[in-house]
Each structure stands twice: as structure tokens, then as C-alpha cells.
Enzyme design. Structure first.
Site, PDB file in Angstrom:
ATOM      1  N   CYS A  80       8.482  -1.910  -4.421  1.00 13.09           N
ATOM      2  CA  CYS A  80       9.669  -1.691  -5.251  1.00 13.09           C
ATOM      3  C   CYS A  80      10.143  -0.234  -5.129  1.00 13.09           C
ATOM      4  O   CYS A  80      10.752   0.115  -4.132  1.00 13.09           O
ATOM      5  CB  CYS A  80       9.387  -2.127  -6.681  1.00 13.09           C
ATOM      6  SG  CYS A  80      10.882  -2.612  -7.548  1.00 13.09           S
ATOM      7  N   HIS A 109       7.580  -7.574  -5.940  1.00 18.25           N
ATOM      8  CA  HIS A 109       6.241  -7.120  -6.371  1.00 18.25           C
ATOM      9  C   HIS A 109       5.182  -8.111  -5.897  1.00 18.25           C
ATOM     10  O   HIS A 109       4.901  -9.096  -6.582  1.00 18.25           O
ATOM     11  CB  HIS A 109       6.188  -7.021  -7.898  1.00 18.25           C
ATOM     12  CG  HIS A 109       6.971  -5.876  -8.426  1.00 18.25           C
ATOM     13  ND1 HIS A 109       6.400  -4.661  -8.754  1.00 18.25           N
ATOM     14  CD2 HIS A 109       8.294  -5.739  -8.662  1.00 18.25           C
ATOM     15  CE1 HIS A 109       7.333  -3.828  -9.174  1.00 18.25           C
ATOM     16  NE2 HIS A 109       8.502  -4.460  -9.136  1.00 18.25           N
ATOM     17  N   GLU A 145       2.126  -7.875  -6.018  1.00 12.65           N
ATOM     18  CA  GLU A 145       0.949  -7.903  -6.916  1.00 12.65           C
ATOM     19  C   GLU A 145       1.070  -9.000  -7.983  1.00 12.65           C
ATOM     20  O   GLU A 145       0.066  -9.477  -8.503  1.00 12.65           O
ATOM     21  CB  GLU A 145       0.715  -6.529  -7.573  1.00 12.65           C
ATOM     22  CG  GLU A 145       1.691  -6.109  -8.660  1.00 12.65           C
ATOM     23  CD  GLU A 145       2.964  -5.445  -8.120  1.00 12.65           C
ATOM     24  OE1 GLU A 145       3.288  -5.638  -6.924  1.00 12.65           O
ATOM     25  OE2 GLU A 145       3.649  -4.754  -8.901  1.00 12.65           O
TER      26      GLU A 145
HETATM   27  N1  LIG Z   1       9.797  -1.899 -10.504  1.00 10.49           N
HETATM   28  C1  LIG Z   1      10.268  -0.862  -9.840  1.00 10.49           C
HETATM   29  O1  LIG Z   1       9.568  -0.199  -9.074  1.00 10.49           O
HETATM   30  C2  LIG Z   1      11.688  -0.473 -10.101  1.00 10.49           C
HETATM   31  C3  LIG Z   1      12.239   0.500  -9.098  1.00 10.49           C
HETATM   32  C4  LIG Z   1      13.507   1.189  -9.555  1.00 10.49           C
HETATM   33  N2  LIG Z   1      13.255   2.065 -10.647  1.00 10.49           N
HETATM   34  C5  LIG Z   1      14.555   0.154  -9.911  1.00 10.49           C
HETATM   35  O2  LIG Z   1      14.831  -0.045 -11.059  1.00 10.49           O
HETATM   36  O3  LIG Z   1      15.106  -0.472  -9.038  1.00 10.49           O
END
Ligand SMILES: NC(=O)CC[C@H](N)C(=O)O
Length: 288
Positions: free
Chosen positions: A70, A201, A203
Site C-alpha cells: 500500500c 494488502h 497480509e
Molecule cells: N493503507 C495504506 O497504506 C494507505 C496508504 C495511503 N495513506 C493511502 O491512503 O492511500
């Protein structure tokens, strides 16, 4: 192979820390230099972001396995735009709303004013763009994968052609082709052993004994076992009637005795940091 998980306080990788906190700057960079793999997890806000960008640059340039999740994908793209494309002020509008060169932008259809309920959340489809990318090989999928999401910002689709022409390949996109989901360094000519990052994600769907393919690939690459793993899996089965092959358990990968230990970053537990304290990153040290 025995693995050790080290948390790095990324704000101390930043150039200013050299003046303000020389000892922590030195130990944080020592951690990075000693690592066999660098993982930058998800996060929100700009604390430690420049340190994460430097860690991604280090992993790319020194051919150290890198997994970005992310925010870890967003910093990899910003780093590449700055240091390979030469767009020195490339940034995310999350950290620098007025940036003239946004490599990462707020999802276009969503209001910046209302934070409640504006995240891209949950299971979404990623369409694989090439059967020969690492992600397709690790997932053993040719067309698509389904993973879970939690973010507001995304790679600026307008910058994608330039990034790809310079070797940063968007090997996974959403079904419209407008949202970038997985990025990898082109194998040739980069010669990088493992450089992959996902907007989703992995995970969230990873389980003990059934590790998410990206984590498995990252850890195998950090232990220099990825190629033998991929080659052994590509070997055809002796008989078409043989029992279907189940995902390899850790014992058959030579990963028995896998040992992960976490060293806390500032104010972070291992799960808190991975979920986005905005200031930590994990590194893996392996020894045979
Ligand atoms: N879950 C995250 O890593 C979010 C990444 C970034 N802050 C976004 O909002 O896109």
C-alpha cells in the site's frame, strides 16, 4: 534458514537526522545495510515518509529484495519517479497537496473534504497484465487475483507510461485498467532478485501455514531460495493422474526453523506498525 525481523525507525534514515540525531541515523542505516530484505508496510500521513523513500531507493539500487504494501508501493513509485525519471519533486498529494508532479493522487472520484467512508475498502479484483511476472508465478494465476484494500491515494495513471518506459512495470491493474495494483521492476535489465509492491494488502488474506504468495516470494528471495522454489514448482508432474499438488509447506521449502522476531520501532507493536503507524518498516535478516 533462520529469519530475524527488525523494525527500523525510518525517520532516522532521513538526512536531517544526521545532524539532529547522528547516533540513531547511524544505527538505523546499519539495520538497513545488514538486512537481506526490506519491507515497507502500509501507513497514513507523512511522518517518516522521506525515510521510507530512501529505504526503497536503497533496496532498488543495491538489489536487496523489496516488498511494498500500500503506502510501501506508493513510496516505491515516488522514489522511481524522482531518481530514475529525474522528476526530483515527484510526490504524493497526501504529503504535499500542491506538488507540481504528483506520482500518487487522491482517488479521482472521491472528495478530499470528507474522510468518513471514503476509503477504497475490501475485496477487489486485480487483473494480471503478464503471465511471466513474479506475481503471476507466485500466485500460480494467469488472469486475476482477488485481494483486500484499504487506501485513499493511488498511482497517478498519467505517469504510468513514463514509469513503464523506464522499467517499472504495472503488472496488476484493476478491471478498468486505470488503477494500479501491483508493480514490479522489469527483470531485464534491472537484474533485481525481487522488487514487488502492491496497492492491496496481502497480509489480510495471509494465514499461518498458508502464507500470502507475495510474502512467501519475498522471504524466499531474501534467503536466496526464490529461483529454486519457482523452478521446482515449474517442473511437470510425472503422471497426469497423480494427486494434485498442494501448496508447499514450509518444510519442503527449506524454511524449517523459520524464526521471526520483531524489534519495536517508536511507539509501535508489530501489528500497529504494519497497519500504518507511518514511521516503521521491517527488514529481514537471514542466515543459513
Ligand atoms: N493503507 C495504506 O497504506 C494507505 C496508504 C495511503 N495513506 C493511502 O491512503 O492511500
Amino acid at each position: 534458514m533462520k529469519l530475524q525481523l527488525d523494525w527500523v525507525e525510518v525517520q532516522y534514515l532521513e538526512r536531517e537526522a544526521k545532524e539532529t540525531d547522528a547516533a540513531k541515523y547511524e544505527t538505523s542505516w546499519q539495520q538497513v545495510r545488514a538486512a537481506d530484505g526490506v519491507l515497507v508496510p502500509g501507513g497514513f500521513g507523512n511522518r517518516g515518509v522521506e525515510g521510507k523513500i530512501l529505504a526503497a531507493q536503497y533496496a532498488r539500487e543495491h538489489k536487496v529484495p523489496y516488498l511494498g504494501i500500500c503506502l510501501g508501493m506508493q513510496v516505491a513509485v515516488i522514489e522511481f519517479a524522482r531518481n530514475v525519471l529525474g522528476v526530483k519533486d515527484a510526490d504524493s498529494t497526501e504529503f504535499n497537496p500542491g506538488t507540481p508532479n504528483p506520482a500518487v493522487v487522491f482517488m479521482p472520484e472521491i472528495s478530499t473534504k470528507h474522510m468518513g467512508g471514503t476509503m477504497r475498502l475490501g475485496g477487489r479484483r486485480t487483473v494480471l497484465q503478464s503471465i511471466s511476472c513474479l506475481t503471476a508465478k507466485l500466485y500460480q494465476k494467469e488472469q486475476y487475483i482477488d485481494e483486500r484494500h484499504r487506501h485513499r491515494y493511488e498511482v497517478n495513471p498519467e505517469m504510468v507510461p513514463q514509469l513503464e518506459a523506464a522499467g517499472l512495470m504495472f503488472v496488476g491493474k484493476d478491471e478498468t485498467g486505470e488503477r494500479m495494483e501491483v508493480v514490479e521492476l522489469q527483470e531485464n535489465p534491472s537484474g533485481h532478485p525481487f522488487y514487488a509492491a502492491a496497492q492491496f494488502h496481502p497480509e489480510f488474506k495471509s494465514r499461518p501455514g498458508r502464507a500470502s504468495p507475495l510474502f512467501l516470494g519475498f522471504i524466499l528471495a531474501s534467503g536466496k531460495r526464490l529461483n529454486s522454489y519457482l523452478t521446482s514448482r515449474a517442473t511437470p508432474q510425472p503422471s497426469p493422474h497423480s494427486t494434485p499438488v498442494k501448496p508447499s509447506p514450509a518444510t519442503s521449502l527449506g524454511l524449517e526453523g523459520l524464526n521471526l522476531s520483531a524489534i519495536g520501532g517508536s511507539g509501535s507493536s508489530s501489528s500497529g506498525a504494519a497497519a500504518g503507524s507511518g514511521a516503521s518498516q521491517a527488514l529481514f535478516k537471514g542466515s543459513s
